[in-house]
Design a protein around this motif. Structure first.
Motif, mmCIF file in Angstrom:
data_model
loop_
_atom_site.group_PDB
_atom_site.id
_atom_site.type_symbol
_atom_site.label_atom_id
_atom_site.label_comp_id
_atom_site.label_asym_id
_atom_site.label_seq_id
_atom_site.Cartn_x
_atom_site.Cartn_y
_atom_site.Cartn_z
ATOM 1 N N TRP A 162 -18.586 -0.727 -2.749
ATOM 2 C CA TRP A 162 -16.963 -1.229 -1.683
ATOM 3 C C TRP A 162 -16.089 -0.404 -2.349
ATOM 4 C CZ3 TRP A 162 -12.352 -2.392 -5.302
ATOM 5 C CH2 TRP A 162 -11.637 -2.809 -4.143
ATOM 6 N N GLN A 163 -15.966 0.044 -3.735
ATOM 7 C CA GLN A 163 -14.945 0.835 -3.740
ATOM 8 C C GLN A 163 -15.249 2.324 -2.918
ATOM 9 O OE1 GLN A 163 -15.170 3.462 -7.703
ATOM 10 N NE2 GLN A 163 -12.935 2.706 -8.209
ATOM 11 N N GLU A 164 -16.620 2.551 -2.998
ATOM 12 C CA GLU A 164 -16.845 4.373 -1.956
ATOM 13 C C GLU A 164 -16.022 3.453 -0.788
ATOM 14 O OE1 GLU A 164 -20.543 4.676 -2.653
ATOM 15 O OE2 GLU A 164 -20.640 5.568 -4.728
ATOM 16 N N ALA A 224 0.887 -0.990 0.067
ATOM 17 C CA ALA A 224 0.267 -0.010 -0.095
ATOM 18 C C ALA A 224 1.170 1.119 0.243
ATOM 19 C CB ALA A 224 -0.553 0.158 1.466
ATOM 20 N N ALA A 225 2.423 1.456 0.806
ATOM 21 C CA ALA A 225 3.163 2.845 0.452
ATOM 22 C C ALA A 225 4.808 2.319 1.030
ATOM 23 C CB ALA A 225 2.187 3.296 1.848
ATOM 24 N N PRO A 226 5.156 1.693 -0.441
ATOM 25 C CA PRO A 226 6.140 1.056 -0.709
ATOM 26 C C PRO A 226 7.232 2.371 -0.329
ATOM 27 C CG PRO A 226 5.122 1.512 -2.807
ATOM 28 C CD PRO A 226 3.772 1.607 -1.678
ATOM 29 N N LEU A 227 7.080 3.718 -0.388
ATOM 30 C CA LEU A 227 7.648 4.920 -0.356
ATOM 31 C C LEU A 227 7.588 5.333 0.858
ATOM 32 C CD1 LEU A 227 6.504 7.694 -3.263
ATOM 33 C CD2 LEU A 227 8.254 5.250 -3.077
ATOM 34 N N ARG A 228 7.323 5.055 1.626
ATOM 35 C CA ARG A 228 6.991 5.646 2.871
ATOM 36 C C ARG A 228 7.878 4.045 4.243
ATOM 37 N NH1 ARG A 228 2.075 5.773 6.419
ATOM 38 N NH2 ARG A 228 1.411 3.244 6.090
ATOM 39 N N GLN A 229 7.477 2.921 3.252
ATOM 40 C CA GLN A 229 8.284 1.716 3.958
ATOM 41 C C GLN A 229 9.499 2.069 3.983
ATOM 42 O OE1 GLN A 229 7.074 -1.636 1.622
ATOM 43 N NE2 GLN A 229 8.040 -3.223 3.623
ATOM 44 N N ALA A 230 10.081 2.278 2.016
ATOM 45 C CA ALA A 230 11.657 2.647 1.718
ATOM 46 C C ALA A 230 12.388 3.690 2.800
ATOM 47 C CB ALA A 230 11.553 3.432 -0.025
ATOM 48 N N ALA A 231 11.425 4.454 3.394
ATOM 49 C CA ALA A 231 11.522 5.927 4.167
ATOM 50 C C ALA A 231 12.220 5.389 5.952
ATOM 51 C CB ALA A 231 10.891 6.752 4.406
ATOM 52 N N LEU A 232 11.423 4.338 6.584
ATOM 53 C CA LEU A 232 11.499 3.708 7.534
ATOM 54 C C LEU A 232 12.905 2.687 7.341
ATOM 55 C CD1 LEU A 232 7.386 2.875 8.275
ATOM 56 C CD2 LEU A 232 8.840 4.391 9.712
ATOM 57 N N ASP A 270 -12.272 4.516 4.928
ATOM 58 C CA ASP A 270 -11.502 3.014 5.091
ATOM 59 C C ASP A 270 -10.223 2.387 4.985
ATOM 60 O OD1 ASP A 270 -14.211 3.538 6.931
ATOM 61 O OD2 ASP A 270 -15.199 1.242 5.644
ATOM 62 N N MET A 271 -10.802 2.777 3.553
ATOM 63 C CA MET A 271 -8.811 2.289 3.106
ATOM 64 C C MET A 271 -8.361 2.922 2.233
ATOM 65 S SD MET A 271 -8.574 -1.112 5.750
ATOM 66 C CE MET A 271 -6.845 -1.286 5.021
ATOM 67 N N PRO A 272 -7.445 4.135 2.118
ATOM 68 C CA PRO A 272 -7.543 4.664 2.281
ATOM 69 C C PRO A 272 -5.848 5.032 1.220
ATOM 70 C CG PRO A 272 -7.192 5.906 3.634
ATOM 71 C CD PRO A 272 -7.805 4.756 4.561
ATOM 72 N N GLU A 273 -5.012 3.921 2.142
ATOM 73 C CA GLU A 273 -3.812 3.913 1.042
ATOM 74 C C GLU A 273 -4.122 2.282 0.002
ATOM 75 O OE1 GLU A 273 -1.181 2.936 4.173
ATOM 76 O OE2 GLU A 273 -0.566 5.463 4.706
ATOM 77 N N THR A 274 -5.413 1.673 0.012
ATOM 78 C CA THR A 274 -5.331 0.718 -1.131
ATOM 79 C C THR A 274 -6.061 1.386 -1.672
ATOM 80 O OG1 THR A 274 -5.932 -0.265 0.796
ATOM 81 C CG2 THR A 274 -6.687 -1.172 -1.573
ATOM 82 N N LEU A 275 -5.319 1.600 -3.073
ATOM 83 C CA LEU A 275 -5.866 1.550 -4.301
ATOM 84 C C LEU A 275 -7.202 0.645 -4.871
ATOM 85 C CD1 LEU A 275 -6.140 4.268 -6.264
ATOM 86 C CD2 LEU A 275 -3.833 2.850 -7.930
ATOM 87 N N ALA A 276 -8.193 0.688 -4.661
ATOM 88 C CA ALA A 276 -9.397 0.223 -5.556
ATOM 89 C C ALA A 276 -10.137 0.634 -6.300
ATOM 90 C CB ALA A 276 -10.640 0.221 -3.742
ATOM 91 N N LEU A 277 -9.944 -0.558 -7.206
ATOM 92 C CA LEU A 277 -10.348 -0.524 -8.757
ATOM 93 C C LEU A 277 -11.623 -1.204 -9.468
ATOM 94 C CD1 LEU A 277 -6.801 -0.918 -10.378
ATOM 95 C CD2 LEU A 277 -7.971 1.232 -9.814
ATOM 96 N N VAL A 278 -12.270 -0.803 -9.838
ATOM 97 C CA VAL A 278 -13.573 -1.696 -10.529
ATOM 98 C C VAL A 278 -13.918 -1.791 -12.091
ATOM 99 C CG1 VAL A 278 -14.520 -1.091 -7.718
ATOM 100 C CG2 VAL A 278 -15.435 -0.061 -9.574
ATOM 101 N N GLY A 279 -14.661 -2.076 -12.501
ATOM 102 C CA GLY A 279 -14.661 -2.524 -13.705
ATOM 103 C C GLY A 279 -14.167 -2.060 -14.995
ATOM 104 N N ALA A 280 -13.844 -1.154 -15.616
ATOM 105 C CA ALA A 280 -12.989 -0.608 -16.897
ATOM 106 C C ALA A 280 -11.463 -0.691 -16.032
ATOM 107 C CB ALA A 280 -13.190 0.240 -17.494
#
Length: 323
Positions: free
Chosen positions: A274-276, A195-203, A281-291
């Motif tokens: 679900w996307q909404e 979900a947040a690889p850039l933050r993980q790299a900084a840590l 609730d999980m803003p760091e996860t990119l939720a994709l639907v449909g096309a």
């Protein structure tokens, strides 16, 4: 205005037409997911199931069943036997299951390319190290931590090869073990995904070198794209990006290929709910639907020549071939 009696037969015929029928699912459905219960895929599946059922136009009991291990191969094999389920069976597909098919894993006996993506959780993937990324053809080879030749992370090594950056794999390092090896100076670079690889790299005190990008998505445009520095034929680059996509796909919900358009439409409207909720609730996860989900996941399925190129590279570079 009252409807004339003589108009009723025509009106009833219109309502009975396929395009005007009320779109309705069965009262129960099954969501197959990788096991075990309580694992990350199962917890994600629980959130998806709750969001989907709240978005359906009528009550549907969506039963989640954990099958096999976390790579999702056993669950996908089971799902492949449900092609006539007409929207009554769905599958949670992790990136690892699509990657197993890509590399020719003998257990992966399913036509994942034809399944219909409903929604997906998509993450980032970056290559990071403690020193600057050397220029192509210069310096000693980068020591790259990899779980194994059959892991999606191996595609990062292919990407470095295509960019003509010398690199050597250090196998058997995944997750915390790879991070500790980087901290001790035993490796020079690791692959970070989630979900947040850039933050993980900084840590970790590591510098993100480049994004392991896919053709349709740049989620970290502030970084160079590995594909942009690769000098290779499109076939080889597509093979590498299929591995990148498997890293970035945390999980997707898919329907059988033969699901009717009416049934697909009902599920896709539910996926918007679900996307909404996921965005809230999980803003760091990119939720994709449909096309958008379909376009992102298309990178998982290179043409046959790309699949062959990846498998040949695994054999030549890492001396690995699927059983």
């Amino acid at each position: 205005m009252p409807i004339a009696r003589r108009a009723l037969p025509g009106l009833l015929a219109l309502l009975a037409a396929p395009g005007a029928r009320a779109q309705r699912l069965a009262d129960s459905a099954t969501l197959l997911m990788p096991g075990p219960d309580g694992a990350p895929a199962a917890l994600w599946a629980a959130r998806v199931a709750a969001g989907l059922t709240r978005g359906l136009p009528h009550a549907v009991a969506l039963h989640s069943i954990a099958v096999g291990g976390p790579d999702g191969v056993t669950a996908a094999n089971r799902f492949a036997t449900t092609e006539g389920a007409e929207g009554r069976t769905l599958l949670v597909l992790p990136g690892a299951a699509a990657h197993a098919r890509l590399i020719g894993e003998s257990r992966a006996r399913y036509p994942v390319e034809g399944w219909l993506p409903l929604c997906a959780a998509w993450g980032g993937a970056v290559l990071a190290g403690r020193a600057p990324l050397p220029a192509a053809g210069l310096g000693r080879p980068i020591r790259l931590a990899l779980p194994g030749p059959d892991a999606p992370e191996a595609a990062a090594l292919l990407g470095l090869d295509l960019a003509q950056v010398p690199a050597s794999p250090v196998l058997g390092l995944a997750g915390p073990a790879a991070e500790q090896a980087l901290a001790r100076g035993e490796v020079d670079a690791i692959v970070l995904s989630g979900a947040a690889p850039l933050r993980q790299a900084a840590l970790l005190g590591a510098a993100p070198w480049c994004e392991l990008d896919t053709p349709s998505r740049r989620d970290h445009p502030e970084l160079p794209a590995l594909s942009a520095v690769a000098t290779a034929a499109p076939v080889a680059l597509g093979a590498a990006q299929a591995g990148f996509a498997a890293l970035r796909l945390r999980a997707a919900v898919v329907l059988p290929a033969l699901t009717s358009a009416d049934q697909v439409a009902v599920w896709r409207r539910a996926a918007l709910r679900w996307q909404e909720e996921e965005a809230r609730d999980m803003p760091e996860t990119l939720a994709l639907v449909g096309a958008e989900a379909r376009t992102a996941m298309a990178a998982l399925f290179p043409p046959p020549e790309g699949v062959l190129a990846y498998r040949e590279w695994l054999l030549r570079r890492l001396n690995w071939q699927a059983a």
